[in-house]
Scaffold this motif. Structure first.
Motif, short mmCIF file in Angstrom:
data_model
loop_
_atom_site.label_atom_id
_atom_site.label_comp_id
_atom_site.label_asym_id
_atom_site.label_seq_id
_atom_site.Cartn_x
_atom_site.Cartn_y
_atom_site.Cartn_z
N ALA A 278 -64.59 -0.28 -87.01
CA ALA A 278 -64.24 0.40 -85.76
C ALA A 278 -65.13 -0.17 -84.80
CB ALA A 278 -64.48 1.79 -85.96
N THR A 279 -66.22 -0.54 -85.00
CA THR A 279 -67.28 -0.87 -84.12
C THR A 279 -66.81 -2.28 -83.32
OG1 THR A 279 -69.07 0.16 -85.13
CG2 THR A 279 -69.77 -1.82 -83.53
N LEU A 280 -66.29 -3.10 -84.34
CA LEU A 280 -65.89 -4.35 -84.15
C LEU A 280 -64.66 -4.10 -83.03
CD1 LEU A 280 -65.48 -7.50 -84.20
CD2 LEU A 280 -64.07 -7.29 -86.17
N PHE A 281 -63.64 -3.31 -83.36
CA PHE A 281 -62.49 -3.03 -82.69
C PHE A 281 -62.77 -2.50 -81.16
CE2 PHE A 281 -59.93 -2.32 -86.78
CZ PHE A 281 -59.96 -3.61 -87.11
N HIS A 282 -63.71 -1.71 -81.22
CA HIS A 282 -64.10 -1.08 -79.90
C HIS A 282 -64.61 -1.93 -79.07
CE1 HIS A 282 -64.19 3.04 -81.94
NE2 HIS A 282 -62.86 2.81 -81.25
N ALA A 283 -65.70 -2.94 -79.56
CA ALA A 283 -66.20 -4.11 -78.74
C ALA A 283 -65.20 -5.11 -78.42
CB ALA A 283 -67.22 -4.52 -79.66
N VAL A 284 -64.27 -5.35 -79.00
CA VAL A 284 -63.16 -6.35 -78.53
C VAL A 284 -62.16 -5.73 -77.42
CG1 VAL A 284 -61.12 -7.47 -79.32
CG2 VAL A 284 -63.09 -7.53 -80.69
N ASP A 285 -61.86 -4.22 -77.58
CA ASP A 285 -61.44 -3.77 -76.38
C ASP A 285 -61.93 -3.64 -75.16
OD1 ASP A 285 -59.01 -3.44 -78.32
OD2 ASP A 285 -59.81 -1.38 -78.83
N ASP A 286 -63.28 -3.42 -75.35
CA ASP A 286 -64.33 -3.21 -73.90
C ASP A 286 -64.37 -4.75 -73.53
OD1 ASP A 286 -64.77 -0.61 -74.40
OD2 ASP A 286 -66.66 -0.62 -75.66
N ALA A 287 -64.63 -5.68 -74.19
CA ALA A 287 -64.66 -6.90 -73.88
C ALA A 287 -63.24 -7.51 -72.95
CB ALA A 287 -65.10 -8.09 -74.76
N LEU A 288 -62.13 -7.16 -73.47
CA LEU A 288 -60.80 -7.50 -73.11
C LEU A 288 -60.64 -6.79 -71.53
CD1 LEU A 288 -58.52 -7.35 -76.12
CD2 LEU A 288 -59.12 -9.58 -74.56
N LYS A 289 -61.40 -5.40 -71.56
CA LYS A 289 -61.34 -4.54 -70.46
C LYS A 289 -62.17 -5.13 -69.34
CE LYS A 289 -59.23 -0.80 -72.75
NZ LYS A 289 -59.49 0.60 -73.08
N ASN A 290 -63.60 -5.27 -69.77
CA ASN A 290 -64.73 -5.45 -68.74
C ASN A 290 -65.27 -6.72 -68.97
OD1 ASN A 290 -64.48 -2.40 -68.46
ND2 ASN A 290 -65.73 -2.33 -70.25
N GLY A 291 -64.66 -7.97 -69.56
CA GLY A 291 -65.39 -9.09 -69.50
C GLY A 291 -66.29 -9.34 -70.55
N THR A 292 -66.86 -8.41 -70.96
CA THR A 292 -68.09 -8.43 -72.06
C THR A 292 -68.60 -7.31 -72.74
OG1 THR A 292 -70.42 -9.28 -72.43
CG2 THR A 292 -69.86 -8.14 -70.33
N ALA A 293 -68.98 -7.12 -73.86
CA ALA A 293 -69.40 -6.09 -74.63
C ALA A 293 -70.38 -6.71 -75.83
CB ALA A 293 -68.33 -5.49 -75.39
N GLN A 294 -71.50 -5.76 -76.00
CA GLN A 294 -72.44 -6.14 -76.95
C GLN A 294 -72.98 -4.81 -77.77
OE1 GLN A 294 -76.57 -7.22 -75.91
NE2 GLN A 294 -75.93 -9.32 -76.62
N VAL A 295 -72.75 -4.95 -79.05
CA VAL A 295 -73.06 -3.76 -79.91
C VAL A 295 -73.74 -4.31 -81.37
CG1 VAL A 295 -71.34 -2.45 -79.01
CG2 VAL A 295 -70.99 -3.81 -80.76
N GLU A 296 -74.20 -3.26 -81.76
CA GLU A 296 -74.75 -3.85 -83.19
C GLU A 296 -73.77 -3.13 -84.30
OE1 GLU A 296 -78.76 -3.08 -84.49
OE2 GLU A 296 -79.61 -4.16 -82.79
N MET A 297 -73.44 -3.76 -85.31
CA MET A 297 -72.81 -3.22 -86.25
C MET A 297 -73.09 -3.66 -87.74
SD MET A 297 -69.49 -6.11 -86.60
CE MET A 297 -69.18 -5.64 -88.09
N SER A 298 -72.71 -3.11 -88.64
CA SER A 298 -73.10 -3.32 -90.14
C SER A 298 -72.16 -3.99 -90.94
CB SER A 298 -73.74 -1.90 -90.81
OG SER A 298 -74.85 -1.65 -90.06
N ALA A 299 -72.48 -4.89 -91.78
CA ALA A 299 -71.42 -5.44 -92.74
C ALA A 299 -72.27 -5.85 -94.00
CB ALA A 299 -70.61 -6.48 -92.02
N GLY A 300 -71.59 -5.67 -95.09
CA GLY A 300 -72.44 -6.22 -96.28
C GLY A 300 -73.72 -5.90 -96.61
N GLY A 301 -74.12 -4.63 -95.98
CA GLY A 301 -75.56 -4.42 -96.18
C GLY A 301 -76.57 -4.84 -95.15
N ARG A 302 -75.84 -5.44 -94.05
CA ARG A 302 -76.88 -6.23 -93.34
C ARG A 302 -76.39 -5.84 -91.76
NH1 ARG A 302 -80.17 -9.95 -95.38
NH2 ARG A 302 -80.55 -10.75 -93.49
N ASP A 303 -77.44 -6.04 -90.75
CA ASP A 303 -77.07 -5.63 -89.42
C ASP A 303 -76.71 -6.82 -88.63
OD1 ASP A 303 -77.97 -2.95 -90.17
OD2 ASP A 303 -79.91 -3.48 -89.68
N TYR A 304 -75.76 -6.71 -87.74
CA TYR A 304 -75.20 -8.01 -86.99
C TYR A 304 -75.30 -7.34 -85.52
CZ TYR A 304 -74.13 -10.15 -91.47
OH TYR A 304 -74.29 -10.69 -92.51
#
Length: 558
Positions: A278-304
């Motif tokens: 959900a973090t990835l989807f929200h970041a993509v939606d924000d970037a499509l609306k506002n031009g850019t987005a930056q968040v941290e997300m977890s995947a496979g036990g690591r932080d990105y």
């Protein structure tokens, strides 16, 4: 091209046939006109001479009627009234006095005119001569015009044109094939090779130059594409390219590994088919609306760290996934280290401040002052040791914790470190035994001594009374190994993975009693890393602990 040449040849043949027919008709028309005029003049003059010779009207008419004349002959009196016409009833004809040829004959003795008939498509030629009695004799005949002649020869002309066209079609087909054959044989891959027409040489040279430029551009494009693909595929960061609808257009191997997907990229599959964050989807939606987005997300036990940026002119998104697990861990370690340092510094400082305050206030008995001074000195030494260890670790973190490497006897370094703790071991009845082979390694003598001292100090501190510490040095095939084994209290299995962390203590109360800083094994771990050595720890509760350092030998010592 063959069809165009064929059609052109057919058109030329048709036009040529028509032109020849037209020229022939005109030539025949001109020639026939001259011949006809000459014949009419001869007949008119002959009749005029005959009229003058016979004198009498009756005799002249009889003579005219007896002549085999094919042309029309008209005899007029001096007033232009028709007295005789061999092809028409003279009484029905009007006066010819105003006719052009009669007018000329009246003035000059001879007259000529030509009149065109649109109905019959022919010319009527009139020749008139003035007679001696004042009358006129006129001879006329019809002459087919150019159009008339063409019309008369329509069927032969059509047949001739058909024959010409048939021959042209047969010959032009073979000719056009032969004409374009050299052009069809041109090798576009090697346009300058072959036997094409000389007239095509400039074009072929330009084709060769264009081909060379195009191949050079394609090679450059291919090289840049390969460089781009190599960079993208070898990036540690995950890279995705999305269109405006969220379809994945590009995904590198790092992104596949991070998102744990094997779904192929075809440009039509939405992002949701690759990952359900959900973090990835929200970041993509924000970037499509506002031009850019930056968040941290977890995947496979690591932080990105996910950074999504819109491409120019709203053509899509570039999504970058940067692994920040170590950064976050380092930040957490820094916070914990700061908290631990504050706590560790506060404890001896509090003791020093308390004892000093008691002495200063005069509330201390004179006989207790030496004891308080001893405690202040002990806490000061503990504080100094803590500060030195922190500074040592800080220099190691910055890569400045190692001095000049030189050849060092590992056995001698172990013996010197053991000697430093001989008195502390004797006080508890712990025997320290150093044994093994004399092996030379490349090391920083100061840092190596501190590493060994920390291991032996821990082996003595956390040993049982009357226990044993055995330090053994052994030469391996391409390495040197030093092992510190004690018969102490041991370390529970749950703590073994954490004992090399800074300020980590298995038993905090016992550490306070022994005065440890919690940094000794951290210095050993960092020192081993800086020396390119490995460190291993094995321990059993109630049995003891063994720590092994293995150093690679120099090329000349193997």
């Amino acid at each position: 091209m063959q069809k165009r040449v064929f059609r052109g040849a057919m058109l030329i043949a048709l036009l040529s046939a028509l032109f020849v027919a037209l020229v022939g008709a005109i030539s025949d028309y001109v020639s026939a006109g001259r011949e006809t005029e000459s014949r009419l003049w001869q007949e008119a003059r002959l009749l005029a001479a005959l009229s003058d010779a016979l004198q009498e009207e009756e005799a002249f008419l009889n003579a005219v009627k007896s002549l085999p004349l094919t042309e029309r002959v008209t005899w007029l009196d001096e007033d232009g009234v028709v007295r005789y016409d061999n092809q028409s009833d003279a009484s029905s004809l009007e006066s010819h006095l105003e006719r052009e040829e009669i007018q000329q004959a009246q003035e000059t003795g001879e007259g000529w005119s030509r009149r065109y008939s649109e109905t019959l498509l022919n010319d009527r030629i009139y020749v008139a001569c003035r007679l001696g009695n004042g009358g006129y004799v006129r001879v006329s005949t019809s002459l087919a015009t150019v159009g008339g002649r063409l019309w008369a020869m329509a069927w032969p002309l059509a047949l001739a044109i058909a024959v010409v066209i048939a021959l042209t079609a047969a010959l032009s087909r073979r000719w056009t094939r032969a004409l374009v054959a050299p052009m069809n044989r041109i090798d576009l891959e090697n346009p300058l090779q072959g036997d094409a027409y000389d007239e095509l040489a400039p074009m072929l040279r330009r084709l060769a130059d264009q081909k060379e430029r195009l191949e050079s551009q394609l090679r450059e494009i291919g090289r840049r594409r390969d460089e781009r693909d190599a960079i993208i595929e070898h990036m540690k960061e995950g890279l995705l390219l999305l269109d405006q609808q969220g379809h994945v257009l590009l995904m590198n191997d790092s992104a596949r590994r991070i998102l744990r997907t094997e779904t192929p990229v075809d440009g039509r599959t939405p992002l949701s088919a690759y990952h359900r964050s959900a973090t990835l989807f929200h970041a993509v939606d924000d970037a499509l609306k506002n031009g850019t987005a930056q968040v941290e997300m977890s995947a496979g036990g690591r932080d990105y760290l996910l950074t999504a940026s819109a491409v120019a002119r709203e053509r899509g998104l570039v999504v970058l996934l940067q692994d920040v697990t170590e950064r976050n861990a380092a930040e957490e370690l820094r916070k914990r280290f700061s908290a631990n340092v504050s706590h560790e510094l506060r404890t001896p400082l509090t003791s020093i401040s308390g004892y000093a305050e008691l002495i200063q206030s005069g509330m201390t008995q004179p006989q207790d002052v030496p004891l308080f001074a001893h405690k202040i000195r002990h806490e000061s030494q503990r504080l100094l040791k803590l500060v030195e260890d922190i500074m040592r670790l800080s220099r190691m973190d910055e890569g400045h914790g190692v001095g000049r490497f030189q050849s060092v006897s590992l056995l001698k370094a172990a013996q010197e470190a053991a000697q430093n703790y001989a008195q502390a071991a004797a006080e508890r009845g712990v025997s320290v035994i150093t044994e093994g082979q004399d092996v030379q390694i490349q090391a920083d003598p100061t840092l190596l001594g501190e590493m060994l001292c920390n291991l032996i100090e821990n082996a003595v501190k956390y040993n049982r009374d009357g226990g044993e510490v055995r330090v053994s040095v052994q030469r391996l095939e391409d390495a040197a190994r030093v092992r510190v084994r004690d018969t102490g209290i041991g370390i529970p299995a749950a703590h073994i993975d954490h004992v090399f962390e800074r300020f980590y203590r298995v038993d905090g109360s016992r550490s306070k009693q022994t005065g440890g800083t919690g940094l000794g094994l951290s210095i050993v771990k960092h020192g081993a890393k800086l020396h390119g050595a490995s460190v291993e720890l094995q321990s059993d509760v109630g049995v003891g602990t063994t720590v092994t350092l293995t150093f690679a030998l120099p090329e000349g010592e193997r």
